[in-house]
Design a protein around this motif. Sequence first.
Motif: not given
Ligand code: SAM
Length: 204
Positions: A19, A38, A65, A69, A127, A132, A134
Amino acid sequence: MAEKKLDDVYGLDSPEATMEFYEGWAGSYDMELAENGYATPGRCARALRKRVQDPATPLLDFGCGTGLSGAAFAEAGFTTIDGMDPSEAMLDRAREKDVYRKLDVMDLDDPAPVAPESYPIIAAVGVIGAGAAPLSTFGMLMEGLQRDGLLVLSFNDHTLNEPGAKATLNEWLDLGAARLLFSEHGPHLPKEGLESTVYVIEKA
Ligand SMILES: C[S@@+](CC[C@H](N)C(=O)[O-])C[C@H]1O[C@@H](n2cnc3c(N)ncnc32)[C@H](O)[C@@H]1O
């Protein structure tokens, strides 16, 4: 020049560290991801669009995020996109994209942030897995789908190498609880030499 975050994201080892990391990345995330080409959001959106008749069907962009997406789903024609993410700073950026019907902040302590059988389409782009959410998130999202609903998701190479990643999907597929409609390995962050597999899975 902005600090490069991509090198560190896959080593995060707790929800708290994850976070804090995303809160600090929100301002430069879009630029860094664009610089690295990306590709996964567009691949997910195109694979999904081919399998959905009505592009107005509600779609939950889980872990949306900054909205890269959601923007890819909008570009593919989807018109009813909701977003959810635990990071307020990432959500602030997503709001600026103006592609979401609504955006919700999710509580990382909530075991089921998506209510059972609440959406006909759910996306988890970049995600699930290393850096990110689990692997158990996959089952929670499948529960969140309505019957015959579609989940589009990606696993990057780091996640594909995690023990149990593919087994998490196969638990549903082997039992006949879900059907695999599409699976393709391809570019994720080409400038980093990283690939991902995009899956489209239908809940039985
Ligand atoms: C690599 S980013 C991908 C964001 C977006 N989907 C994209 O394609 O750009 C990963 C996202 O997962 C979120 N994230 C982190 N831990 C998470 C969790 N346990 N459950 C859901 N989302 C989470 C983060 O805040 C972040 O915005």
